[in-house]
Design an enzyme around this catalytic site. Structure first.
Site, PDB file in Angstrom:
ATOM      1  N   SER A 148       0.847  -1.190   0.000  1.00  5.33           N
ATOM      2  CA  SER A 148       0.000   0.000   0.000  1.00  5.33           C
ATOM      3  C   SER A 148       0.883   1.241   0.000  1.00  5.33           C
ATOM      4  CB  SER A 148      -0.897   0.016   1.247  1.00  5.33           C
ATOM      5  OG  SER A 148      -1.591   1.251   1.369  1.00  5.33           O
ATOM      6  N   TYR A 161      -2.180  -0.556  10.779  1.00  6.96           N
ATOM      7  CA  TYR A 161      -2.210  -1.002   9.382  1.00  6.96           C
ATOM      8  C   TYR A 161      -0.925  -0.677   8.631  1.00  6.96           C
ATOM      9  CZ  TYR A 161      -3.835  -1.037   4.470  1.00  6.96           C
ATOM     10  OH  TYR A 161      -3.971  -1.248   3.114  1.00  6.96           O
ATOM     11  N   LYS A 165       1.797  -3.044   6.140  1.00  8.92           N
ATOM     12  CA  LYS A 165       2.025  -2.861   4.709  1.00  8.92           C
ATOM     13  C   LYS A 165       3.483  -2.532   4.412  1.00  8.92           C
ATOM     14  CE  LYS A 165      -1.958  -3.935   3.139  1.00  8.92           C
ATOM     15  NZ  LYS A 165      -2.086  -5.152   2.300  1.00  8.92           N
TER      16      LYS A 165
END
Length: 258
Positions: A148, A161, A165
């Site tokens: 991401s 998160y 990533k």
């Protein structure tokens, strides 16, 4: 038909980027194995859609956070396709939450799905690819992980998160070194703001949506097919000298943020 005869596996494959990828690789000639959490109508319809293209397809239900699911998914690919040529690690979650009140359960679940799941799935796929050996051109396979733009930038509600990533991106760099001698290429894709179920509620606010679009030089949010196209390239022989790379597919947002 860039992927004619290839055997491709996709995790998180029944929706969003995973679904678009499964359909696009099938359209390019690949047989497709799909993993997702539950075997429901979305899974059945996707398998039928791929089979209607004249390609083989199967679905294997399971939680990527469970390492046994990785072993079972690859075993299903061997049973159905007699092996695997391309593995796409796409499954991921992002339950938006503030940092100071982050429940440990939310942190652990995000880590288990996004990073542990990617690790064990890619490891199982690589073990199978190594056992198959290289072809006459020295190709052993392609592993592609969906990272991401969040691996490169922070997010106030994504403190759980973004590290996962970044970890997926780093994992592909290290596995590219570890697996190069087997002819296995490992690359990551870094989507920008893509319209999927993960951010559907967040982007339902017209002001927030307009703000996000304004930050993107190409003037629009991404759609899952934008990422699937990059996956097709990395999976194909067009990218046979590309490994350890990351492809930022964000409409130019990252450079604009700088």
């Amino acid at each position: 038909m860039l992927l004619q005869g290839k055997r491709v596996l996709v995790t998180g494959g029944t929706h969003g980027i995973g679904r678009a990828t499964a359909l696009m690789v099938a359209a390019q000639g690949a047989d497709v194995g799909i993993n997702d959490l539950q075997n429901g109508d979305a899974a059945a319809s996707l398998v039928q859609e791929i089979q209607a293209m004249g390609r083989r397809a199967f679905f294997h239900a399971g939680d990527v956070a469970d390492p046994q699911v990785a072993t079972d998914f690859i075993a299903a690919a061997v049973k159905n396709f007699n092996g695997v040529d391309v593995f796409v690690s796409n499954a991921g979650i992002c339950p938006f939450h503030s940092f100071l009140e982050m429940p440990i359960e939310t942190l652990r679940r995000t880590m288990d799905v996004n990073l542990l799941g990617a690790y064990t799935m890619c490891q199982a796929a690589a073990q199978q690819m190594v056992s198959q050996g290289k072809d006459s051109q020295g190709r052993g396979g392609s592993i592609i992980a969906i990272s991401s733009i969040s691996a490169l930038v922070g997010g106030e509600m994504q403190t759980h998160y973004t590290p996962t990533k970044a970890g997926v991106h780093s994992l592909m760099q290290s596995t590219a070194i570890a697996l190069g001698k087997y002819g296995i290429r490992c690359n990551s894709v870094m989507p920008g703001t893509i319209q999927t179920d993960i951010n559907k509620d967040d982007l339902s606010n017209p002001e927030k949506r307009a703000y996000m679009e304004k930050r993107i030089p190409l003037g629009r949010l991404g759609v899952p097919e934008d990422i699937a196209k990059v996956v097709v390239f990395l999976a194909s022989d067009l990218a046979d000298y590309v490994t350890g790379a990351s492809v930022l597919a964000d409409g130019g947002m990252f450079v604009n943020l700088q």
